[in-house]
Write an enzyme that holds these catalytic residues in place. Structure first.
Site, PDB file in Angstrom:
ATOM      1  N   LYS A 188       0.821  -1.233   0.000  1.00 47.77           N
ATOM      2  CA  LYS A 188       0.000   0.000   0.000  1.00 47.77           C
ATOM      3  C   LYS A 188       0.841   1.263   0.000  1.00 47.77           C
ATOM      4  O   LYS A 188       0.464   2.271  -0.602  1.00 47.77           O
ATOM      5  CB  LYS A 188      -0.984   0.020   1.180  1.00 47.77           C
ATOM      6  CG  LYS A 188      -0.372  -0.237   2.538  1.00 47.77           C
ATOM      7  CD  LYS A 188      -0.365  -1.701   2.842  1.00 47.77           C
ATOM      8  CE  LYS A 188       0.449  -2.039   4.055  1.00 47.77           C
ATOM      9  NZ  LYS A 188      -0.119  -3.066   4.866  1.00 47.77           N
ATOM     10  N   GLY A 240      -6.292  -6.282   4.450  1.00 45.00           N
ATOM     11  CA  GLY A 240      -5.915  -7.701   4.555  1.00 45.00           C
ATOM     12  C   GLY A 240      -6.770  -8.627   3.715  1.00 45.00           C
ATOM     13  O   GLY A 240      -6.815  -8.518   2.486  1.00 45.00           O
ATOM     14  N   GLY A 294       2.737 -10.536  13.787  1.00 48.17           N
ATOM     15  CA  GLY A 294       2.981 -10.301  12.348  1.00 48.17           C
ATOM     16  C   GLY A 294       2.048  -9.268  11.741  1.00 48.17           C
ATOM     17  O   GLY A 294       1.954  -9.163  10.529  1.00 48.17           O
ATOM     18  N   LYS A 314      -3.760   3.462   2.676  1.00 46.65           N
ATOM     19  CA  LYS A 314      -4.949   2.699   2.279  1.00 46.65           C
ATOM     20  C   LYS A 314      -6.096   3.654   1.934  1.00 46.65           C
ATOM     21  O   LYS A 314      -6.858   3.415   0.988  1.00 46.65           O
ATOM     22  CB  LYS A 314      -5.347   1.744   3.407  1.00 46.65           C
ATOM     23  CG  LYS A 314      -4.324   0.629   3.611  1.00 46.65           C
ATOM     24  CD  LYS A 314      -4.516  -0.054   4.960  1.00 46.65           C
ATOM     25  CE  LYS A 314      -3.568  -1.231   5.125  1.00 46.65           C
ATOM     26  NZ  LYS A 314      -3.517  -1.736   6.489  1.00 46.65           N
TER      27      LYS A 314
HETATM   28  P1  NDP Z   1       8.186  -9.012   6.043  1.00 45.18           P
HETATM   29  O1  NDP Z   1       9.146  -8.000   6.557  1.00 45.18           O
HETATM   30  O2  NDP Z   1       7.754 -10.102   6.951  1.00 45.18           O
HETATM   31  O3  NDP Z   1       8.777  -9.690   4.719  1.00 45.18           O
HETATM   32  C1  NDP Z   1       9.502  -8.965   3.766  1.00 45.18           C
HETATM   33  C2  NDP Z   1      10.190  -9.951   2.849  1.00 45.18           C
HETATM   34  O4  NDP Z   1      10.899  -9.231   1.837  1.00 45.18           O
HETATM   35  C3  NDP Z   1      11.237 -10.829   3.543  1.00 45.18           C
HETATM   36  O5  NDP Z   1      11.170 -12.136   3.080  1.00 45.18           O
HETATM   37  C4  NDP Z   1      12.575 -10.192   3.139  1.00 45.18           C
HETATM   38  O6  NDP Z   1      13.629 -11.142   3.053  1.00 45.18           O
HETATM   39  C5  NDP Z   1      12.226  -9.711   1.754  1.00 45.18           C
HETATM   40  N1  NDP Z   1      13.105  -8.645   1.298  1.00 45.18           N
HETATM   41  C6  NDP Z   1      13.425  -7.502   1.930  1.00 45.18           C
HETATM   42  N2  NDP Z   1      14.260  -6.767   1.163  1.00 45.18           N
HETATM   43  C7  NDP Z   1      14.447  -7.467   0.028  1.00 45.18           C
HETATM   44  C8  NDP Z   1      15.202  -7.244  -1.151  1.00 45.18           C
HETATM   45  N3  NDP Z   1      15.939  -6.140  -1.298  1.00 45.18           N
HETATM   46  N4  NDP Z   1      15.186  -8.189  -2.125  1.00 45.18           N
HETATM   47  C9  NDP Z   1      14.461  -9.319  -1.981  1.00 45.18           C
HETATM   48  N5  NDP Z   1      13.707  -9.583  -0.878  1.00 45.18           N
HETATM   49  C10 NDP Z   1      13.724  -8.667   0.107  1.00 45.18           C
HETATM   50  O7  NDP Z   1       6.930  -8.191   5.505  1.00 45.18           O
HETATM   51  P2  NDP Z   1       5.409  -8.670   5.404  1.00 45.18           P
HETATM   52  O8  NDP Z   1       5.353 -10.014   4.788  1.00 45.18           O
HETATM   53  O9  NDP Z   1       4.722  -8.451   6.692  1.00 45.18           O
HETATM   54  O10 NDP Z   1       4.815  -7.580   4.402  1.00 45.18           O
HETATM   55  C11 NDP Z   1       5.066  -7.641   3.019  1.00 45.18           C
HETATM   56  C12 NDP Z   1       4.173  -6.639   2.289  1.00 45.18           C
HETATM   57  O11 NDP Z   1       2.824  -6.989   2.551  1.00 45.18           O
HETATM   58  C13 NDP Z   1       4.320  -5.186   2.743  1.00 45.18           C
HETATM   59  O12 NDP Z   1       4.084  -4.344   1.639  1.00 45.18           O
HETATM   60  C14 NDP Z   1       3.195  -5.022   3.745  1.00 45.18           C
HETATM   61  O13 NDP Z   1       2.768  -3.691   3.889  1.00 45.18           O
HETATM   62  C15 NDP Z   1       2.131  -5.866   3.094  1.00 45.18           C
HETATM   63  N6  NDP Z   1       1.083  -6.346   3.983  1.00 45.18           N
HETATM   64  C16 NDP Z   1       1.419  -6.974   5.148  1.00 45.18           C
HETATM   65  C17 NDP Z   1       0.432  -7.459   5.973  1.00 45.18           C
HETATM   66  C18 NDP Z   1       0.744  -8.138   7.263  1.00 45.18           C
HETATM   67  O14 NDP Z   1      -0.192  -8.386   8.026  1.00 45.18           O
HETATM   68  N7  NDP Z   1       1.990  -8.442   7.565  1.00 45.18           N
HETATM   69  C19 NDP Z   1      -0.989  -7.306   5.620  1.00 45.18           C
HETATM   70  C20 NDP Z   1      -1.229  -6.649   4.357  1.00 45.18           C
HETATM   71  C21 NDP Z   1      -0.219  -6.186   3.576  1.00 45.18           C
HETATM   72  P3  NDP Z   1      14.158 -11.938   4.355  1.00 45.18           P
HETATM   73  O15 NDP Z   1      13.083 -12.945   4.651  1.00 45.18           O
HETATM   74  O16 NDP Z   1      15.402 -12.554   3.884  1.00 45.18           O
HETATM   75  O17 NDP Z   1      14.315 -10.901   5.421  1.00 45.18           O
HETATM   76  N1  HSE Z   2       0.367  -3.290   9.302  1.00 43.22           N
HETATM   77  C1  HSE Z   2      -0.851  -3.451   8.614  1.00 43.22           C
HETATM   78  C2  HSE Z   2      -1.991  -3.428   9.613  1.00 43.22           C
HETATM   79  C3  HSE Z   2      -0.872  -4.745   7.857  1.00 43.22           C
HETATM   80  O1  HSE Z   2      -1.737  -3.579  10.812  1.00 43.22           O
HETATM   81  O2  HSE Z   2      -3.134  -3.253   9.208  1.00 43.22           O
HETATM   82  C4  HSE Z   2      -2.104  -4.926   7.011  1.00 43.22           C
HETATM   83  O3  HSE Z   2      -2.132  -4.018   5.964  1.00 43.22           O
END
Ligand code: NDP
Ligand code: HSE
Length: 434
Positions: free
Chosen positions: A107, A136, A189, A207
Site C-alpha cells: 500500500k 488484509g 505479524g 490505504k
Molecule cells: P516481512 O518484513 O515479513 O517480509 C519482507 C520480505 O521481503 C522478507 O522475506 C525479506 O527477506 C524480503 N526482502 C526484503 N528486502 C528485500 C530485497 N531487497 N530483495 C528481496 N527480498 C527482500 O513483511 P510482510 O510479509 O509483513 O509484508 C510484506 C508486504 O505486505 C508489505 O508491503 C506489507 O505492507 C504488506 N502487507 C502486510 C500485511 C501483514 O499483516 N503483515 C498485511 C497486508 C499487507 P528476508 O526474509 O530474507 O528478510
Molecule cells: N500493518 C498493517 C496493519 C498490515 O496492521 O493493518 C495490514 O495491511
C-alpha cells in the site's frame, strides 16, 4: 481445455505474507490448477537473507537477485511482498518491462506511485492487482473497482489498520499499556517493518488514498490525506469516551462533498458510539462501510492483517491474473477520469470532544462558552468535574460540540489556549458515526 505448460510465478519477498503465499500455492496446487485452467508453478523466491531456513520452500528456488529472476525470461507473474518503496518500485517496473503481470500487497508504494505503476502496466498490456494492499483478507478493492463500477460511491468509513485496532482494543478492553499491546501486535505479524507507519497513521492514510482513488474515480495522493496517529490516545480519553457511551477507533473517512465537486480524505482517532457496528470490531479485524447511491450502505468485515489472511487476498489476485493471462486479456486498470480536487481538512464538518484543564472559579464557563460562540461552534454538552489528579482550584471541562467545520474548531482551540483561565487543552477528539 486444461493447459499443461505451467504459469510461472516469481515470489518477491518471503516474510510474514510471502511465506504463507508459498505455503498455500503448494498445498492447494491442484485446486488452483483446476480453478485457473493451467498449473501454476512457484519458479523462484527472492529474499534478502538466503541462509534463513524457510519451511516448505525448495532452497534451489531461493535467490537474493530479484532482478535476475525477473529478467530470466520464463516468468509470467510476479508477486511483490517485500514492502516499502525501493527496491519494490524498480522490481515492479522491471517486471512490466519484461512482460510480467504483478500482484502486490504494497500500500505504501501504491499510494505514492500508483498512477505511474498503473500507467506502466497499461503501456505493456499487463495486470497490476493489489487486493491485499487494503484491509488484509477483506475483498474490498475488487468489489469497489468492479462490483460497484456502475454505482456512485459517496462515502467510505472504516477501520483499515489491524495493528492500531489491536492496540486500541487491548487498551480499552484489558487496560493494557500502549507498548505492551504494540509488542503483541508485532509478534503476531500485524505491524509494518517500521510500526511507526501503523501507529502514526501512515499505513491507514496510504490505504485511504488508494480507496479514495477507487471510490471517487480520481487521484488521491498520500499527501492529500489528512493524518493523525493514535499514539496520543490515553486511558483518560477511553474513560471520557465511556462516559459518553463511546469507544475510540482509528478511522479512515473518505467523503464526496454534497455538491459533488470535491472530496475529502482523512485518518484520525475518533470516538464512536458503542452501538455503532465499528465499535465492536475487535483485535486486528478491519471493517469498512461503503455508502453508494443505488446500493445504499454496505459493510465489509474481516481479518485486516496477518500472514495467512493477507495471503488469501494475494492468492485471489493470482488466480484472477492467471485467468486473464490465459484469456489474453487484462483486468480493469486505473479509473481517474473525474479529477476531483481534494479539499483541506479545514472544510470537513464533524463533531468534537474537547477536554480542557481550567481554573475552577466564577465566570470561566461563560468565558469558554463565549470563545466557542465567537468562532461559530455550537456546544452540545458541557461537563465539569474536579481534576482527577486532585489539583486544587482547577477543574476538567469536557465540551462536546454540534457539527462544525474543522477550521472553526481549530480557531476555537487556538483562542482557548490564549485564555488565562485555560491551563491546557488535554485532548481534542472528533466524534463520528452518530
Ligand atoms: P516481512 O518484513 O515479513 O517480509 C519482507 C520480505 O521481503 C522478507 O522475506 C525479506 O527477506 C524480503 N526482502 C526484503 N528486502 C528485500 C530485497 N531487497 N530483495 C528481496 N527480498 C527482500 O513483511 P510482510 O510479509 O509483513 O509484508 C510484506 C508486504 O505486505 C508489505 O508491503 C506489507 O505492507 C504488506 N502487507 C502486510 C500485511 C501483514 O499483516 N503483515 C498485511 C497486508 C499487507 P528476508 O526474509 O530474507 O528478510
Ligand atoms: N500493518 C498493517 C496493519 C498490515 O496492521 O493493518 C495490514 O495491511
Amino acid at each position: 481445455m486444461m493447459r499443461t505448460r505451467p504459469l510461472k510465478v516469481a515470489l518477491l519477498g518471503c516474510g510474514v505474507v510471502g511465506s504463507e503465499v508459498a505455503r498455500i500455492m503448494t498445498t492447494h496446487a491442484d485446486d488452483l490448477t483446476a480453478r485457473i485452467g493451467a498449473p501454476v508453478e512457484l519458479a523462484g523466491v527472492a529474499v534478502r537473507r538466503p541462509s534463513k531456513v524457510r519451511e516448505g520452500i525448495d532452497p534451489a528456488l531461493v535467490t537474493t537477485d530479484a532482478t535476475a529472476l525477473l529478467k530470466r525470461g520464463d516468468i509470467d507473474i510476479a508477486i511483490e511482498v517485500i514492502g516499502g518503496i525501493e527496491p519494490a518500485r524498480t522490481l515492479i517496473t522491471t517486471a512490466f518491462e519484461h512482460g510480467i503481470s504483478v500482484v502486490s500487497a504494497n500500500k505504501a508504494l501504491l499510494a505514492q506511485d500508483g498512477a505511474a505503476l498503473h500507467a506502466a502496466a497499461e503501456q505493456h498490456g499487463l495486470d497490476l492487482y493489489y487486493e491485499a494492499a487494503v484491509a488484509g483478507a477483506i475483498p474490498l478493492v475488487r468489489p469497489m473497482r468492479e462490483s460497484l463500477a456502475g454505482d456512485k460511491i459517496n462515502r467510505v468509513m472504516g477501520i483499515v489498520n489491524g495493528t492500531t485496532n489491536f492496540i486500541l482494543d487491548k487498551m480499552d478492553s484489558t487496560g493494557a499499556g500502549y507498548q505492551e499491546a504494540l509488542d503483541e501486535a508485532t509478534a503476531l505479524g500485524y505491524a509494518e517493518a517500521d510500526p511507526t507507519a501503523d501507529v502514526e497513521g501512515y499505513d491507514a492514510a496510504a490505504k485511504a488514498a488508494i480507496l479514495a482513488g477507487i471510490a471517487f474515480h480520481t487521484r488521491v495522493r498520500l499527501d492529500d490525506v489528512y493524518r493523525e496517529g493514535m499514539t496520543e490516545v490515553s486511558a483518560a480519553d477511553f474513560a471520557s469516551a465511556k462516559r459518553m457511551g463511546c469507544t475510540i477507533k482509528l478511522l479512515a473517512i473518505l467523503e464526496r462533498a454534497a455538491d459533488g465537486e470535491s472530496v475529502t480524505a482523512r485518518v484520525h482517532p475518533a470516538m464512536i458510539p458503542l452501538t455503532h457496528p465499528l465499535a465492536s470490531v475487535r483485535e486486528a479485524y478491519n471493517a469498512v462501510f461503503v455508502e453508494a447511491e443505488a446500493a445504499g450502505r454496505l459493510m465489509f468485515y474481516g481479518p485486516g492483517a496477518g500472514g495467512s489472511p493477507t495471503a488469501s487476498a494475494v492468492l485471489g489476485d493470482l488466480v484472477a491474473v492467471c485467468r486473464n493471462k490465459l484469456a489474453e486479456a487484462t483486468g480493469p486498470g486505473e479509473s481517474a477520469y473525474t479529477q476531483l480536487p481534494v479539499s483541506p481538512m479545514g472544510d470537513v464538518v464533524t463533531r468534537y470532544h474537547i477536554s480542557l484543564d481550567v481554573a475552577d472559579k466564577p465566570g470561566v464557563l461563560a468565558q469558554v462558552a463565549t470563545t466557542f460562540a465567537e468562532h461559530g461552534v455550537s456546544i452540545d454538552t458541557v461537563r465539569q468535574q474536579g481534576r482527577p489528579d486532585g489539583v486544587g482550584n482547577e477543574a476538567s471541562l469536557v465540551v462536546v460540540t454540534h457539527r462544525a467545520p474543522d477550521a472553526a474548531l481549530s480557531g476555537t482551540v487556538e483562542a482557548l489556549r490564549k485564555l488565562d483561565t485555560v491551563r491546557g487543552v488535554a485532548s481534542i477528539m472528533r466524534v463520528e458515526g452518530e
